[in-house]
Design a protein around this motif. Structure first.
Motif, PDB file in Angstrom:
ATOM      1  N   GLY B 201      21.875 -23.033  35.589  1.00 50.87           N
ATOM      2  CA  GLY B 201      22.002 -21.785  36.350  1.00 50.87           C
ATOM      3  C   GLY B 201      21.698 -20.559  35.503  1.00 50.87           C
ATOM      4  N   TRP B 202      21.357 -19.448  36.181  1.00 52.99           N
ATOM      5  CA  TRP B 202      20.962 -18.233  35.462  1.00 52.99           C
ATOM      6  C   TRP B 202      22.111 -17.580  34.713  1.00 52.99           C
ATOM      7  N   SER B 203      23.345 -18.023  35.002  1.00 55.80           N
ATOM      8  CA  SER B 203      24.448 -17.457  34.232  1.00 55.80           C
ATOM      9  C   SER B 203      24.442 -18.022  32.815  1.00 55.80           C
ATOM     10  N   VAL B 204      23.755 -19.144  32.628  1.00 59.77           N
ATOM     11  CA  VAL B 204      23.685 -19.775  31.306  1.00 59.77           C
ATOM     12  C   VAL B 204      22.285 -19.648  30.712  1.00 59.77           C
ATOM     13  N   ARG B 205      21.250 -19.852  31.564  1.00 59.86           N
ATOM     14  CA  ARG B 205      19.870 -19.891  31.068  1.00 59.86           C
ATOM     15  C   ARG B 205      19.436 -18.550  30.500  1.00 59.86           C
ATOM     16  N   ARG B 206      18.522 -18.595  29.517  1.00 58.06           N
ATOM     17  CA  ARG B 206      17.905 -17.387  28.984  1.00 58.06           C
ATOM     18  C   ARG B 206      16.399 -17.604  28.925  1.00 58.06           C
ATOM     19  N   LYS B 207      15.644 -16.620  29.402  1.00 55.71           N
ATOM     20  CA  LYS B 207      14.187 -16.734  29.359  1.00 55.71           C
ATOM     21  C   LYS B 207      13.704 -16.950  27.927  1.00 55.71           C
ATOM     22  N   SER B 208      14.354 -16.252  26.975  1.00 57.24           N
ATOM     23  CA  SER B 208      13.885 -16.340  25.585  1.00 57.24           C
ATOM     24  C   SER B 208      14.019 -17.769  25.052  1.00 57.24           C
ATOM     25  N   THR B 209      15.114 -18.449  25.411  1.00 53.26           N
ATOM     26  CA  THR B 209      15.286 -19.842  24.974  1.00 53.26           C
ATOM     27  C   THR B 209      14.204 -20.714  25.595  1.00 53.26           C
ATOM     28  N   HIS B 210      13.950 -20.455  26.889  1.00 53.48           N
ATOM     29  CA  HIS B 210      12.933 -21.238  27.591  1.00 53.48           C
ATOM     30  C   HIS B 210      11.562 -21.076  26.932  1.00 53.48           C
ATOM     31  N   PHE B 211      11.172 -19.811  26.663  1.00 56.91           N
ATOM     32  CA  PHE B 211       9.831 -19.596  26.108  1.00 56.91           C
ATOM     33  C   PHE B 211       9.714 -20.112  24.678  1.00 56.91           C
ATOM     34  N   GLN B 212      10.838 -20.104  23.963  1.00 55.49           N
ATOM     35  CA  GLN B 212      10.828 -20.663  22.615  1.00 55.49           C
ATOM     36  C   GLN B 212      10.569 -22.175  22.680  1.00 55.49           C
ATOM     37  N   SER B 213      11.263 -22.849  23.614  1.00 52.69           N
ATOM     38  CA  SER B 213      11.049 -24.293  23.783  1.00 52.69           C
ATOM     39  C   SER B 213       9.628 -24.554  24.262  1.00 52.69           C
ATOM     40  N   TYR B 214       9.174 -23.714  25.209  1.00 53.60           N
ATOM     41  CA  TYR B 214       7.826 -23.922  25.728  1.00 53.60           C
ATOM     42  C   TYR B 214       6.789 -23.760  24.624  1.00 53.60           C
ATOM     43  N   GLU B 215       7.032 -22.802  23.721  1.00 49.67           N
ATOM     44  CA  GLU B 215       6.094 -22.584  22.618  1.00 49.67           C
ATOM     45  C   GLU B 215       5.947 -23.853  21.767  1.00 49.67           C
ATOM     46  N   GLU B 216       7.075 -24.511  21.517  1.00 43.51           N
ATOM     47  CA  GLU B 216       7.040 -25.762  20.745  1.00 43.51           C
ATOM     48  C   GLU B 216       6.201 -26.818  21.464  1.00 43.51           C
ATOM     49  N   VAL B 217       6.446 -26.929  22.783  1.00 44.66           N
ATOM     50  CA  VAL B 217       5.711 -27.915  23.585  1.00 44.66           C
ATOM     51  C   VAL B 217       4.218 -27.573  23.595  1.00 44.66           C
ATOM     52  N   ALA B 218       3.909 -26.277  23.764  1.00 46.01           N
ATOM     53  CA  ALA B 218       2.507 -25.844  23.823  1.00 46.01           C
ATOM     54  C   ALA B 218       1.788 -26.169  22.515  1.00 46.01           C
ATOM     55  N   LYS B 219       2.507 -26.022  21.401  1.00 49.33           N
ATOM     56  CA  LYS B 219       1.900 -26.336  20.100  1.00 49.33           C
ATOM     57  C   LYS B 219       1.529 -27.811  20.026  1.00 49.33           C
ATOM     58  N   ARG B 220       2.450 -28.670  20.438  1.00 47.65           N
ATOM     59  CA  ARG B 220       2.167 -30.108  20.376  1.00 47.65           C
ATOM     60  C   ARG B 220       1.059 -30.487  21.350  1.00 47.65           C
ATOM     61  N   PHE B 221       1.106 -29.879  22.547  1.00 54.76           N
ATOM     62  CA  PHE B 221       0.085 -30.161  23.553  1.00 54.76           C
ATOM     63  C   PHE B 221      -1.286 -29.688  23.063  1.00 54.76           C
ATOM     64  N   GLY B 222      -1.309 -28.491  22.460  1.00 52.90           N
ATOM     65  CA  GLY B 222      -2.563 -27.944  21.943  1.00 52.90           C
ATOM     66  C   GLY B 222      -3.148 -28.822  20.848  1.00 52.90           C
ATOM     67  N   LYS B 223      -2.271 -29.353  19.998  1.00 50.78           N
ATOM     68  CA  LYS B 223      -2.717 -30.222  18.915  1.00 50.78           C
ATOM     69  C   LYS B 223      -3.350 -31.497  19.488  1.00 50.78           C
TER      70      LYS B 223
END
Lengths: 314, 314
Positions: B201-223
């Motif tokens: 839920g949005w009371s717990v979630r943070r966009k910044s945490t999400h984009f940080q995780s996504y950045e990690e995934v994007a790096k592996r996917f890009g590789k």
């Protein structure tokens, strides 16, 4: 999801159909639980006869063709189903080898194989087609009636694996029903997934075993749904050796046909069905519609002409 | 499968798109292996911005609405996906309870909930809709603009379970994004599947945490794909406390925006992109498009009018 048939009935929905529609959540749950106990085959096609009052499978093909008959709207569902199957069976899969039937001049059949290749490619695999036909000695492109190209390649067998030149599949999809028995080239492939397994071939399978198993399933399904399993199950009997050409085993056939016709008549009476019962005689290991004959009276069996006798000799 | 958008581009296919299409089997395999390590959420919607040269997710909703926007052709795919999800998460499931948002007068939203109910019903579950809105005290049928009816029912909470009168679900599907925090009525339901879990839920979630995780995934996917991950990843920076109404934290915002614009300019130069870079400022926990502002120059931040300042105060 059900495909919408062009020939859909327009009359009022009958009792059986209504019962099935009303029980959909219970039926889907039943299937979910069954799939936990029993791994379904990677693919199957089932011929279903709908008599209106009764709906039953009459033939189950574990090496289904006719994929080219799928409408464009159904294709994404096939792809999604293929993805789910891959995810379950071999998520690490990269390469898939399709082994088609050997007949290379049947372009309708090859159009089907190309469609199968497209489904599994779209699902996310590198898919190539390896022929076990000894006549295919080189990479063989074939142009299909719709203008598309299919490429058949000769398989390469090593001690433990089957593949193509420069193509090592982890999974092999059989679209060859092995009527003539499993060829040696497909045996002892213990490192690769062979789907369906060799013992699904017609050299091993028997219709009588299948219908016996189906009868058990139909009973449990009928109990769950609160319906007479006869409504979804074709009655059957089995004879041992019957040879139409030589006329041996005909006595068993005659008495089985007679017994079945009597049982069906009783059911028709119970349900007030005003139809003439019939029995379909099939070879226990027949494929391609070979060895099939419809009998409405036991005396039909005494008047077989030479053509029918030949057809029944599979 | 990709939906065919009415607004599909008609120009030549660009390099990134071609690379993705060519690598489809590798990409699908990558996803299959990822899903083995990480359970995907039961459902998600992702807003994607396509700049032509770059394609990136900008918002991920774990309580997606808009199911009523699905075309008839996409519906069977949604049903099949729902079946696969049920089979994985809780194959023995019979009853599913949907908890919608509390706004009962937004009939567009309710049309979406009805569609969601239809998808999971067709997938084979008994589905009912339980409102946690205290105003819903009785079974409340509501007629939607398209003439269909949706029925909201008041939830009934026992010590360990949540359900309706005479309806005990084994699974609860949240379509309520919990912006105001997880209500007590949804807590400590240890006997039932609650999907997605409360911490989504949005009371717990943070966009910044999400984009940080996504950045990690994007790096592996890009590789894996051999591409610059920037092509699929939105650059981002995070500020701590910013209060637009009081003007506090603006210094951090200004320097972050400036740094990002500089980094983007460098990338545009590298790829020969002749566009003016922009940064989107978002509240870390915002939903419904609240707290969002586009900035093309750091000086824009000095000239905020009262309306924008209010909009940014979530």
């Amino acid at each position: 999801m059900v495909p919408h048939l062009v020939t859909a009935l327009t009359g009022p929905i009958n009792e059986l159909e209504q019962r099935i529609l009303d029980s959909m959540p219970a039926i889907e749950r039943w299937f979910r639980l069954e799939w936990m106990e029993h791994t379904p085959p990677i693919y199957t096609s089932v011929d279903i006869r709908n008599a209106g009052f009764k709906l039953a499978p009459v033939d189950t093909n574990l090496f289904p063709g006719g994929w080219n008959n799928l409408t464009t709207a159904m294709l994404p569902l096939a792809v999604q189903a293929a993805q789910a199957a891959i995810e379950k069976i071999c998520p690490e899969a990269k390469n898939l080898l399709i082994i088609p039937e050997n007949h290379t001049r049947n372009t309708f059949y090859l159009t089907n194989v190309l469609q199968l290749q497209r489904i599994f490619s779209t699902a996310g695999l590198n898919v190539r087609i390896g022929s076990i036909n000894p006549e295919i000695k080189d990479v063989t492109p074939i142009t299909l009636p719709n203008g598309e190209n299919i490429v058949l390649e000769p398989v390469v067998r090593s001690k433990r694996r089957l593949g193509l030149k420069d193509f090592d599949p982890c999974t092999i999809l059989l679209n060859n029903d092995l009527s003539a028995g499993a060829p040696g080239i497909l045996e002892e492939l213990h490192e690769q997934f062979l789907l369906p397994p060799l013992h699904a071939g017609w050299s091993v399978r028997r219709k009588s075993t299948h219908f016996q198993s189906y009868e058990e399933v139909a009973k449990r399904f009928g109990k769950m749904l609160g319906i007479d399993p006869w409504l979804i199950n074709p009655m059957f009997n089995q004879c041992g050796e019957v040879n139409f050409a030589e006329g041996t085993g005909m006595e068993c056939l005659r008495s089985n046909v007679d017994a079945l016709l009597t049982k069906i008549k009783r059911k028709y009476k119970e349900y007030g069905i005003n139809e003439k019962p019939f029995v379909v005689v099939k070879a226990d290991n027949g494929t391609y519609g070979m060895g099939i004959m419809t009998v409405r009276d036991v005396s039909d069996l005494d008047q077989l002409n030479r053509k029918t006798r030949n057809k029944m000799s599979v």
